[in-house]
Scaffold this active site. Structure first.
Site, PDB file in Angstrom:
ATOM      1  N   GLY A 159      31.505 -15.568  -6.163  1.00 27.17           N
ATOM      2  CA  GLY A 159      32.620 -15.409  -7.099  1.00 27.17           C
ATOM      3  C   GLY A 159      32.305 -14.401  -8.192  1.00 27.17           C
ATOM      4  O   GLY A 159      31.152 -14.227  -8.583  1.00 27.17           O
ATOM      5  N   ASP A 217      23.981 -20.535  -4.131  1.00 24.38           N
ATOM      6  CA  ASP A 217      24.021 -20.336  -2.678  1.00 24.38           C
ATOM      7  C   ASP A 217      23.608 -18.920  -2.301  1.00 24.38           C
ATOM      8  O   ASP A 217      22.859 -18.715  -1.348  1.00 24.38           O
ATOM      9  CB  ASP A 217      25.432 -20.623  -2.145  1.00 24.38           C
ATOM     10  CG  ASP A 217      25.753 -22.116  -2.174  1.00 24.38           C
ATOM     11  OD1 ASP A 217      24.805 -22.928  -2.050  1.00 24.38           O
ATOM     12  OD2 ASP A 217      26.933 -22.475  -2.336  1.00 24.38           O
ATOM     13  N   ARG A 264      31.687 -13.716   0.261  1.00 20.25           N
ATOM     14  CA  ARG A 264      30.905 -14.949   0.404  1.00 20.25           C
ATOM     15  C   ARG A 264      30.203 -15.084   1.758  1.00 20.25           C
ATOM     16  O   ARG A 264      29.774 -16.172   2.123  1.00 20.25           O
ATOM     17  CB  ARG A 264      31.818 -16.162   0.203  1.00 20.25           C
ATOM     18  CG  ARG A 264      32.267 -16.366  -1.232  1.00 20.25           C
ATOM     19  CD  ARG A 264      32.757 -17.770  -1.465  1.00 20.25           C
ATOM     20  NE  ARG A 264      33.293 -17.920  -2.801  1.00 20.25           N
ATOM     21  CZ  ARG A 264      32.551 -18.161  -3.880  1.00 20.25           C
ATOM     22  NH1 ARG A 264      31.250 -18.290  -3.764  1.00 20.25           N
ATOM     23  NH2 ARG A 264      33.123 -18.274  -5.060  1.00 20.25           N
ATOM     24  N   ASP A 314      30.006 -20.672 -13.532  1.00 21.64           N
ATOM     25  CA  ASP A 314      29.879 -22.133 -13.543  1.00 21.64           C
ATOM     26  C   ASP A 314      28.751 -22.630 -14.453  1.00 21.64           C
ATOM     27  O   ASP A 314      28.740 -23.789 -14.847  1.00 21.64           O
ATOM     28  CB  ASP A 314      29.627 -22.658 -12.128  1.00 21.64           C
ATOM     29  CG  ASP A 314      30.758 -22.319 -11.172  1.00 21.64           C
ATOM     30  OD1 ASP A 314      31.788 -21.796 -11.638  1.00 21.64           O
ATOM     31  OD2 ASP A 314      30.609 -22.570  -9.963  1.00 21.64           O
ATOM     32  N   LYS A 338      23.840 -15.175 -11.351  1.00 24.51           N
ATOM     33  CA  LYS A 338      25.243 -14.960 -11.715  1.00 24.51           C
ATOM     34  C   LYS A 338      26.051 -16.213 -11.422  1.00 24.51           C
ATOM     35  O   LYS A 338      25.806 -16.861 -10.400  1.00 24.51           O
ATOM     36  CB  LYS A 338      25.780 -13.814 -10.857  1.00 24.51           C
ATOM     37  CG  LYS A 338      27.270 -13.635 -10.898  1.00 24.51           C
ATOM     38  CD  LYS A 338      27.943 -13.692  -9.516  1.00 24.51           C
ATOM     39  CE  LYS A 338      27.864 -15.029  -8.850  1.00 24.51           C
ATOM     40  NZ  LYS A 338      28.682 -15.197  -7.658  1.00 24.51           N
ATOM     41  N   THR A 339      26.903 -16.643 -12.241  1.00 29.62           N
ATOM     42  CA  THR A 339      27.992 -17.575 -11.947  1.00 29.62           C
ATOM     43  C   THR A 339      28.608 -18.055 -13.255  1.00 29.62           C
ATOM     44  O   THR A 339      27.881 -18.449 -14.185  1.00 29.62           O
ATOM     45  CB  THR A 339      27.599 -18.799 -11.084  1.00 29.62           C
ATOM     46  OG1 THR A 339      28.759 -19.610 -10.925  1.00 29.62           O
ATOM     47  CG2 THR A 339      26.488 -19.663 -11.644  1.00 29.62           C
TER      48      THR A 339
HETATM   49  P1  FBP Z   1      30.012 -18.649  -7.576  1.00 28.63           P
HETATM   50  O1  FBP Z   1      29.285 -19.946  -7.541  1.00 28.63           O
HETATM   51  O2  FBP Z   1      29.867 -17.842  -6.356  1.00 28.63           O
HETATM   52  O3  FBP Z   1      29.667 -17.858  -8.810  1.00 28.63           O
HETATM   53  O4  FBP Z   1      31.580 -18.948  -7.705  1.00 28.63           O
HETATM   54  C1  FBP Z   1      32.065 -19.762  -8.709  1.00 28.63           C
HETATM   55  C2  FBP Z   1      33.533 -20.079  -8.587  1.00 28.63           C
HETATM   56  O5  FBP Z   1      34.249 -19.299  -9.510  1.00 28.63           O
HETATM   57  C3  FBP Z   1      33.798 -21.565  -8.802  1.00 28.63           C
HETATM   58  O6  FBP Z   1      33.944 -21.868 -10.159  1.00 28.63           O
HETATM   59  C4  FBP Z   1      35.033 -21.787  -7.973  1.00 28.63           C
HETATM   60  O7  FBP Z   1      35.164 -23.122  -7.541  1.00 28.63           O
HETATM   61  C5  FBP Z   1      34.829 -20.876  -6.818  1.00 28.63           C
HETATM   62  O8  FBP Z   1      34.040 -19.804  -7.286  1.00 28.63           O
HETATM   63  C6  FBP Z   1      36.107 -20.333  -6.220  1.00 28.63           C
HETATM   64  O9  FBP Z   1      35.809 -19.612  -5.081  1.00 28.63           O
HETATM   65  P2  FBP Z   1      36.706 -18.454  -4.470  1.00 28.63           P
HETATM   66  O10 FBP Z   1      36.493 -17.252  -5.313  1.00 28.63           O
HETATM   67  O11 FBP Z   1      36.122 -18.251  -3.124  1.00 28.63           O
HETATM   68  O12 FBP Z   1      38.114 -18.911  -4.473  1.00 28.63           O
END
Ligand code: FBP
Length: 561
Positions: A87, A182, A151, A211, A208-209
């Site tokens: 993400g 991941d 991803r 979250d 990075k994230t």
């Molecule tokens: P990462 O863990 O890859 O940084 O992604 C975080 C996130 O933004 C989460 O908060 C959310 O649940 C998810 O990605 C959403 O995924 P997508 O971008 O595939 O819809």
């Protein structure tokens, strides 16, 4: 100011001129930085199993950078590749900028390529060679659009073989993987594979994230958390003010963050709404959905008794996975969906899929699934992401909760136990925060992480995560080094199988941030002690431009108060 370029805002033009502050230790470049290696490390759990999988990279020592001549740092020109994975998070472009500048400072002949569209770019051999001119347009900007993200997980033997072929053919000396837990697990697997196959490839990760769940004592926060929480807090603060002005609605705001509730907790600190649900507490107390609903209804009723039929509630998107009965259901669903993937994919309608799943779940879980609103049941069955995660961003937990609270209040009304009004408005803030223009903190932090990754790569420290610490101090004083990726691993069940993964850092219920929240939540529930943080400030006094998150402040000062 007139727009010089129709597609670039005035703010963006000004922002390009921002010069990130580099930690003093990195300023002289890779040739003047020595890596001090500590003791051998071990994984956070499941040591034997993790060691078996990472036979060549397990147990590496921690690396801390210190000043000193470093003739060992690569002098010969190197070719480095960068990939953005998972993400989006504010600051990704500055990681690339820091990496680029760090490599060029060491040797102007060093080159950097960016694989396009995430790890799939490595497999499809899609990349671009990064030049200063190209990059200058993206400095201090949000988004990952310079090279995009994805991803894809590199996991089958064929994928590893293809990745090896492309990396070797492109003469890549180092691969920098910018990702969350991941994606960095994937980076660790590639580092291990390269060692096993005797390929001279150094693999470095960058945390990075938005979250905020990729952290430990060496990774104080992941990049993007600071900016994303500031953006959500601005929106939630505005809602608090609207609520307090009209005094007629309850707003339920679901916030991103996948499993961990760090984002919700931080936005809670920044805005002080009436209800803040924390998934980790729900798990610890083994709360059922009904108990969560009772808790919310209790606050709604008490406020109504004071004539306040309004309020704001924050719901972490991962809440649903923490409710024990739902956790059991999701885990059983994961297995049913993984074990019967091709059969289910061939089915034409959602109804057919649901009937199949109902039949294959244990009876009590099938009954639970049937008791959920139809929309939620369908959302729970949506495809898992390539790493085996439920896509919680697509599950409308805020709707589930408001429906249930509504039902509960209607029952109480019939019994004469409640006479207020409950009119609820729902929101989901997630994607809004992931590509914002990075705050000063994130702009500095990401630049330092990228520059530091260049130093790790030039020192051939493979299997490490770029680590920049002391983050509540001014950027110049930040400490730099590398943390072995295997140190953060444990074994988890994904796609119905046991896999090594970097352990997510959930909200620590014994940690200072959560304790501070507990001290305050009753007051927030009944009063209107809302805070309206407003938008991120990029110019002006340091007290507003450079403040770090409350979470970081509490965590880093934990022992010092
Ligand atoms: P990462 O863990 O890859 O940084 O992604 C975080 C996130 O933004 C989460 O908060 C959310 O649940 C998810 O990605 C959403 O995924 P997508 O971008 O595939 O819809």
């Amino acid at each position: 100011m007139a727009r010089g370029n129709g597609s670039v805002s005035e703010l963006q033009q000004e922002r390009r001129k921002f010069k990130p502050v580099l930690p003093a230790i990195l300023q002289a470049g890779a040739g003047s930085v020595k890596a001090k290696l500590g003791k051998a490390t071990k994984s956070v759990a499941d040591q034997e199993k993790v060691k078996e999988i990472f036979d060549h990279t397990y147990g590496l020592p921690e690396a801390a950078f210190a000043k000193g001549a470093n003739p060992a740092a690569k002098k010969k020109a190197v070719k480095v590749a960068v990939v953005l994975s998972g993400g989006q998070a504010p600051g990704g472009h500055n990681v690339i900028a820091g990496l680029f500048d760090g490599l060029k400072k060491a040797n102007p002949k060093n080159t950097l390529i960016g694989y396009l569209g995430g790890p799939s770019g490595i497999l499809e051999n899609k990349f671009k060679t990064i030049t200063k001119d190209m990059l200058d347009n993206y400095r201090n900007t949000g988004g990952f659009d310079f090279i995009q993200s994805g991803r894809t997980k590199i996991e089958t033997p064929e994928q590893f073989e293809t990745a090896k072929k492309n990396l070797v053919e492109n003469k890549i000396n180092a691969l920098v993987f910018v990702g969350g837990d991941d994606s960095n697990t994937n980076a660790a697997l590639i580092a291990e594979y390269a060692k096993k196959e005797n390929i001279a490839l150094c693999v470095v990760g960058v945390p990075k994230t938005i979250d905020g769940d990729l952290k430990n004592e060496h990774i104080e926060t992941s990049f993007g958390f600071d900016t994303a929480t500031k953006i959500y807090a601005e929106l939630v603060g505005n809602i608090c003010r609207d609520v307090n002005s009209a005094q007629k609605y309850w707003h339920f705001v679901r916030l991103m963050g996948r499993s961990a509730s760090h984002i919700t907790l931080e936005v809670g600190f920044k805005t002080q709404p009436n209800i803040v649900l924390i998934g980790e507490e729900v798990l610890e107390k083994k709360m059922t959905l009904a108990q969560i609903v009772d808790g919310i209804a209790d606050v709604v009723i008490k406020r109504a008794q004071q004539g306040k039929n309004f309020g704001v509630a924050l719901v972490p998107e991962g809440l649903i996975e923490f409710v024990p009965e739902m956790k059991e259901l999701i885990s059983a669903l994961n297995d049913v969906l993984a074990e019967n993937a091709s059969e289910i994919a061939a089915m034409n309608s959602t109804e057919e899929k649901k009937t199949f799943v109902f039949q294959n779940l244990p009876q009590h879980l099938s009954a639970l699934m049937k008791s959920l609103p139809a929309g939620i049941a369908s959302q729970l069955m949506l495809d898992r992401d390539p790493h085996g995660n439920v896509q919680v961003s697509l599950i409308e937990t805020e709707k589930l909760l408001t429906e249930m609270v509504h039902k509960k209040l209607s029952e109480l009304k019939k019994e004469g136990k409640y006479s207020g009004k409950f009119s609820a408005i729902m929101h989901f803030f997630g994607y809004e925060g992931r590509c914002g223009i990075p705050s000063n903190f994130d702009a500095n932090y990401t630049y330092a992480l990228g520059y530091n990754a260049a130093v790790l790569a030039l020192n051939n420290l493979t299997g490490y995560l770029s680590s920049v610490k002391n983050l509540i101090k001014p950027a110049k004083q930040w400490a730099c080094g590398g943390i072995p990726l295997t140190m953060m691993m444990n074994i988890e069940r994904r796609h119905g199988k046991e896999k090594p993964v970097i352990k997510k850092a959930l909200v620590d219920l014994n940690g200072r941030p959560f304790k501070e929240f507990v001290k305050n939540r009753d007051k927030w529930a009944m009063s209107e002690s809302y805070i309206f943080p407003g938008p991120i400030q990029y110019f002006g006094p340091a007290s507003v431009t450079d403040m770090t998150t409350q979470t970081l402040q509490y965590e880093q000062k934990a022992g010092k108060r």
